[in-house]
Design a protein around this motif. Structure first.
Motif, PDB file in Angstrom:
ATOM      1  N   GLY A 331       0.769  -1.390   0.061  1.00 16.88           N
ATOM      2  CA  GLY A 331      -0.147  -0.199   0.058  1.00 16.88           C
ATOM      3  C   GLY A 331       0.756   1.057  -0.037  1.00 16.88           C
ATOM      4  O   GLY A 331       0.426   2.168  -0.677  1.00 16.88           O
ATOM      5  N   VAL A 332       1.829   1.500   0.958  1.00 23.90           N
ATOM      6  CA  VAL A 332       2.808   2.431   0.876  1.00 23.90           C
ATOM      7  C   VAL A 332       3.503   2.588  -0.459  1.00 23.90           C
ATOM      8  O   VAL A 332       3.796   3.552  -1.064  1.00 23.90           O
ATOM      9  CB  VAL A 332       3.644   2.432   2.140  1.00 23.90           C
ATOM     10  N   GLY A 333       3.935   1.528  -1.006  1.00 26.19           N
ATOM     11  CA  GLY A 333       4.636   1.569  -2.175  1.00 26.19           C
ATOM     12  C   GLY A 333       3.818   2.142  -3.270  1.00 26.19           C
ATOM     13  O   GLY A 333       4.443   2.763  -4.244  1.00 26.19           O
ATOM     14  N   GLU A 334       2.460   1.606  -3.384  1.00 29.41           N
ATOM     15  CA  GLU A 334       1.713   2.222  -4.482  1.00 29.41           C
ATOM     16  C   GLU A 334       1.513   3.870  -4.270  1.00 29.41           C
ATOM     17  O   GLU A 334       1.252   4.505  -5.148  1.00 29.41           O
ATOM     18  CB  GLU A 334       0.334   1.593  -4.442  1.00 29.41           C
ATOM     19  N   TYR A 335       1.398   4.270  -2.976  1.00 31.37           N
ATOM     20  CA  TYR A 335       1.202   5.658  -2.871  1.00 31.37           C
ATOM     21  C   TYR A 335       2.418   6.266  -3.145  1.00 31.37           C
ATOM     22  O   TYR A 335       2.472   7.393  -3.559  1.00 31.37           O
ATOM     23  CB  TYR A 335       0.967   5.690  -1.259  1.00 31.37           C
ATOM     24  N   LEU A 336       3.429   5.510  -2.943  1.00 28.98           N
ATOM     25  CA  LEU A 336       4.969   6.252  -3.445  1.00 28.98           C
ATOM     26  C   LEU A 336       4.938   6.346  -4.944  1.00 28.98           C
ATOM     27  O   LEU A 336       5.440   7.342  -5.522  1.00 28.98           O
ATOM     28  CB  LEU A 336       6.199   5.447  -2.834  1.00 28.98           C
ATOM     29  N   GLN A 337       4.577   5.325  -5.488  1.00 29.57           N
ATOM     30  CA  GLN A 337       4.557   5.351  -7.287  1.00 29.57           C
ATOM     31  C   GLN A 337       3.957   6.534  -7.729  1.00 29.57           C
ATOM     32  O   GLN A 337       4.201   7.201  -8.676  1.00 29.57           O
ATOM     33  CB  GLN A 337       4.103   4.011  -7.559  1.00 29.57           C
ATOM     34  N   ARG A 338       2.570   6.562  -7.086  1.00 30.91           N
ATOM     35  CA  ARG A 338       1.630   7.561  -7.576  1.00 30.91           C
ATOM     36  C   ARG A 338       2.171   9.155  -7.302  1.00 30.91           C
ATOM     37  O   ARG A 338       2.306   9.967  -8.090  1.00 30.91           O
ATOM     38  CB  ARG A 338       0.372   7.738  -7.036  1.00 30.91           C
ATOM     39  N   ALA A 339       2.944   9.232  -6.360  1.00 28.21           N
ATOM     40  CA  ALA A 339       3.688  10.396  -6.090  1.00 28.21           C
ATOM     41  C   ALA A 339       4.701  10.960  -6.690  1.00 28.21           C
ATOM     42  O   ALA A 339       4.977  11.799  -7.380  1.00 28.21           O
ATOM     43  CB  ALA A 339       4.070  10.307  -4.492  1.00 28.21           C
ATOM     44  N   LEU A 340       5.811   9.645  -7.193  1.00 30.74           N
ATOM     45  CA  LEU A 340       6.771   9.868  -8.113  1.00 30.74           C
ATOM     46  C   LEU A 340       6.286  10.345  -9.376  1.00 30.74           C
ATOM     47  O   LEU A 340       6.873  11.070 -10.035  1.00 30.74           O
ATOM     48  CB  LEU A 340       7.517   8.391  -8.025  1.00 30.74           C
ATOM     49  N   VAL A 341       5.087   9.774 -10.056  1.00 30.61           N
ATOM     50  CA  VAL A 341       4.500  10.089 -11.268  1.00 30.61           C
ATOM     51  C   VAL A 341       4.227  11.486 -11.357  1.00 30.61           C
ATOM     52  O   VAL A 341       4.674  12.289 -12.366  1.00 30.61           O
ATOM     53  CB  VAL A 341       3.368   9.250 -11.571  1.00 30.61           C
ATOM     54  N   MET A 342       3.738  11.915 -10.196  1.00 25.46           N
ATOM     55  CA  MET A 342       3.207  13.321 -10.104  1.00 25.46           C
ATOM     56  C   MET A 342       4.259  14.458  -9.917  1.00 25.46           C
ATOM     57  O   MET A 342       4.610  15.411 -10.706  1.00 25.46           O
ATOM     58  CB  MET A 342       2.247  13.845  -9.041  1.00 25.46           C
ATOM     59  N   MET A 343       5.509  13.950  -9.109  1.00 23.68           N
ATOM     60  CA  MET A 343       6.435  14.710  -8.999  1.00 23.68           C
ATOM     61  C   MET A 343       7.348  14.832 -10.244  1.00 23.68           C
ATOM     62  O   MET A 343       7.582  15.962 -10.547  1.00 23.68           O
ATOM     63  CB  MET A 343       7.330  14.158  -7.818  1.00 23.68           C
ATOM     64  N   ARG A 344       7.379  13.843 -10.980  1.00 22.09           N
ATOM     65  CA  ARG A 344       8.270  13.784 -12.289  1.00 22.09           C
ATOM     66  C   ARG A 344       7.415  14.836 -13.291  1.00 22.09           C
ATOM     67  O   ARG A 344       8.156  15.474 -14.073  1.00 22.09           O
ATOM     68  CB  ARG A 344       8.533  12.716 -12.654  1.00 22.09           C
ATOM     69  N   ARG A 345       6.125  14.655 -13.268  1.00 18.06           N
ATOM     70  CA  ARG A 345       5.286  15.360 -14.033  1.00 18.06           C
ATOM     71  C   ARG A 345       5.702  16.780 -13.782  1.00 18.06           C
ATOM     72  O   ARG A 345       5.591  17.649 -14.961  1.00 18.06           O
ATOM     73  CB  ARG A 345       3.787  14.997 -14.250  1.00 18.06           C
ATOM     74  N   LYS A 346       5.895  17.120 -12.417  1.00 16.05           N
ATOM     75  CA  LYS A 346       5.878  18.450 -12.294  1.00 16.05           C
ATOM     76  C   LYS A 346       7.315  18.926 -12.299  1.00 16.05           C
ATOM     77  O   LYS A 346       7.720  19.972 -12.129  1.00 16.05           O
ATOM     78  CB  LYS A 346       5.422  19.078 -10.835  1.00 16.05           C
ATOM     79  N   GLN A 347       8.397  18.033 -12.820  1.00 13.93           N
ATOM     80  CA  GLN A 347       9.553  18.326 -12.839  1.00 13.93           C
ATOM     81  C   GLN A 347      10.280  18.835 -11.818  1.00 13.93           C
ATOM     82  O   GLN A 347      10.957  19.644 -11.538  1.00 13.93           O
ATOM     83  CB  GLN A 347       9.780  19.609 -14.013  1.00 13.93           C
ATOM     84  N   VAL A 348       9.845  17.972 -10.535  1.00 17.04           N
ATOM     85  CA  VAL A 348      10.361  18.355  -9.378  1.00 17.04           C
ATOM     86  C   VAL A 348      11.940  17.795  -9.367  1.00 17.04           C
ATOM     87  O   VAL A 348      12.088  16.476  -9.975  1.00 17.04           O
ATOM     88  CB  VAL A 348       9.609  17.492  -8.322  1.00 17.04           C
ATOM     89  N   PRO A 349      12.853  18.616  -8.875  1.00 21.42           N
ATOM     90  CA  PRO A 349      14.508  17.814  -8.870  1.00 21.42           C
ATOM     91  C   PRO A 349      14.211  16.806  -8.502  1.00 21.42           C
ATOM     92  O   PRO A 349      13.749  16.073  -7.415  1.00 21.42           O
ATOM     93  CB  PRO A 349      14.982  18.880  -8.126  1.00 21.42           C
ATOM     94  N   GLU A 350      15.086  15.850  -9.168  1.00 21.78           N
ATOM     95  CA  GLU A 350      15.354  14.339  -8.822  1.00 21.78           C
ATOM     96  C   GLU A 350      15.786  13.958  -7.500  1.00 21.78           C
ATOM     97  O   GLU A 350      15.382  12.846  -7.081  1.00 21.78           O
ATOM     98  CB  GLU A 350      16.472  13.792 -10.048  1.00 21.78           C
ATOM     99  N   ARG A 351      16.550  14.989  -6.973  1.00 22.87           N
ATOM    100  CA  ARG A 351      16.840  14.543  -5.542  1.00 22.87           C
ATOM    101  C   ARG A 351      16.053  14.309  -4.471  1.00 22.87           C
ATOM    102  O   ARG A 351      16.219  13.394  -3.618  1.00 22.87           O
ATOM    103  CB  ARG A 351      17.623  15.714  -5.082  1.00 22.87           C
ATOM    104  N   PHE A 352      14.380  15.014  -4.706  1.00 30.34           N
ATOM    105  CA  PHE A 352      13.392  14.755  -3.922  1.00 30.34           C
ATOM    106  C   PHE A 352      12.890  13.367  -4.147  1.00 30.34           C
ATOM    107  O   PHE A 352      12.484  12.597  -3.372  1.00 30.34           O
ATOM    108  CB  PHE A 352      12.496  15.774  -4.211  1.00 30.34           C
TER     109      PHE A 352
END
Length: 496
Positions: A331-352
């Motif tokens: 469950g936490v892993g799926e939460y993380l994956q959704r968050a990473l998709v959004m972070m990269r779509r927003k071009q958040v720095p890769e370090r985050f």
């Protein structure tokens, strides 16, 4: 104060202003002049600016601290060129999930901007509906903590167990009520100033409507998406957004009661277009001048403003474990994956992204993360893991529609007591052990469980809007596509 003292303080303020302006880029200085012009026009000219009061909500977030600095620069710039300047009210709502770092960021920002001793500025906080001077060291009152805990549970339980995991909607309702009341306290304010983007304004209003529907309130027209309609909506909701849950006078009244205006005159001034610099360019002002201490991972990854990142992730793991029969880690892993998709779509720095994966993506540390999140939920929200699991199933509303399912999944030994549980929720007699179990597993008194039991279901109409039995519209479900830049189900806007 004497004229000499006033003159000395004005000199101090102007010196501070010059130092603050030294952190502004050319674009920010231009934006500052546009902000001054917007405020003067809204006030009706320089001759009326001294009687004009604006409200800035301070949450301790990156953007709210930056906005406060911009407003202070405008206030002091006007003071340097006109006989008077506008008055500023800075207000903070104390909720159980408010982090100490946020309160410290507010305090450091107010100190750096010399707000505390300026008679043109009010720095306030609201604790359990009482307006108080802001104090970052004061813990939330016990009465406020308990009221917030009950409100969170009552609103949170008004959902379908297999519906969206919107457990923290009470934050929208509490914040909306706070906006409406702090705007009319002590002669009121003329305008609310906000730098929230149109997207965040839309998200807040949708959350407010959704929470209002859960609280049994008639919700307004859902088609307006900006804060221009905010105060009209708050007027419709009334001054007590929790009145359908509690008996009359069960909750504290807004106070000091004699200092609230009967009629509100507040308008909204949108300044999101004034935040012209990119985030990286703002850091020197935020950290070097305001003393802001960022928690950037939470800012980028958390799906709401009302609980911490670890508490946001925790129910996802519990839901996977107890509702879907999978592992907590999944469950936490799926939460993380959704968050990473959004972070990269927003071009958040890769370090985050890397930091998020290190924090939540390592199975070796997941047990420790779960224990820490459970301890934090108990300490800050007053909720045990068993009570969070109960919240996931929302078993009491709509005549206990999900109660048997909850018992089979989590408490099979209580199935034999199912008739007693229904009888207790209907207000009838039941064994003491059953009543105590209800309190322990839910965190609610039996009387409030009975209130949830009697409240009808919330369903979605053909258009996806949340609707009460009376047919009042709550909030429209998202139907836009990801490429449009709008929110889609299961996603959120990153950044603060």
């Amino acid at each position: 104060m004497t004229a000499t003292h006033d003159q000395a303080m004005n000199y101090v303020y102007q010196q501070m202003l010059q130092r603050l302006l030294g952190f502004f880029s050319r674009a920010e200085r231009t934006a500052l002049q546009l902000l001054i012009q917007r405020l003067v026009v809204s006030a009706g000219g320089f001759e009326r600016i001294g009687d004009y009061k604006v409200l800035a909500i301070q949450s301790g977030s990156r953007d709210s601290c930056y906005t406060l600095a911009l407003l202070r620069a405008a206030q002091l710039s006007i003071a340097g060129r006109a006989p008077a300047t506008f008055q500023l009210r800075v207000a903070t709502l104390r909720l159980n999930g408010t982090a100490s770092t946020a309160l410290e960021n507010i305090h450091r920002s107010c100190s750096a901007l010399f707000l505390y001793d300026d008679p043109r500025v009010e720095v306030l906080m609201v604790d359990n509906r009482e307006v108080l001077p802001f104090n970052h060291l004061a813990p939330i009152s016990e009465a406020g903590r308990e009221s917030n805990r009950l409100n969170l549970l009552m609103v949170g339980h008004r959902r379908a167990w297999d519906g969206p995991l919107d457990l923290w909607d009470d934050g929208y309702l509490a914040t909306g009520e706070f906006y409406g009341q702090i705007a009319r306290w002590d002669k009121g304010v003329d305008a609310l100033i906000s730098s929230d983007t149109p997207r965040r304004q839309k998200q807040f209003l949708e959350g407010l409507n959704r929470a209002a529907a859960k609280a049994g309130l008639k919700t307004p027209d859902p088609h307006e998406t900006g804060y221009e309609c905010l105060f009209a909506r708050l007027d419709e909701l009334g001054s007590d957004c929790y009145r359908e849950f509690y008996p009359e006078s069960a909750q504290a009244a807004w106070r000091p009661s004699d200092r609230f205006e009967t009629c509100r005159r507040t308008t909204f001034i949108d300044i999101h277009d004034m935040l012209v610099s990119n985030l990286e360019d703002r850091w020197p002002l935020l950290t070097d001048f305001l003393g802001f201490q960022p928690d950037e991972l939470s800012a980028q990854l958390s799906d709401n403003d009302y609980v911490s990142l670890s508490i946001s992730a925790h129910p996802r793991g519990l839901q996977a474990c107890f509702v879907h029969g999978r592992t907590y880690e999944r469950g936490v892993g799926e939460y993380l994956q959704r968050a990473l998709v959004m972070m990269r779509r927003k071009q958040v720095p890769e370090r985050f992204c890397e930091q998020a994966m290190e924090t939540f993506g390592n199975p070796m540390t997941m047990t420790d993360q779960r224990a820490l999140a459970a301890a934090e939920a108990q300490k800050n929200l007053g909720l045990s893991e068993a009570q969070l699991v109960c919240l996931l199933f929302a078993p009491f509303a709509d005549n206990g529609a999900a109660l048997e399912h909850f018992l089979r999944q989590c408490h099979p030994g209580m199935l034999v007591a199912l008739p007693d549980l229904h009888r207790a929720m209907q207000g009838g007699p039941a064994p003491e052990q059953v009543l105590q179990w209800m309190v322990d597993v839910s965190g609610l008194p039996v009387s409030l469980i009975g209130t949830l039991y009697r409240m009808g279901p919330l369903v979605r109409d053909e258009g996806g809007a949340l609707v009460m039995e009376s047919g009042d519209v709550g909030v429209q479900a998202e139907t836009t596509e990801p490429d449009s830049g709008a929110t889609v189900a299961g996603e959120w806007s990153t950044g603060r």
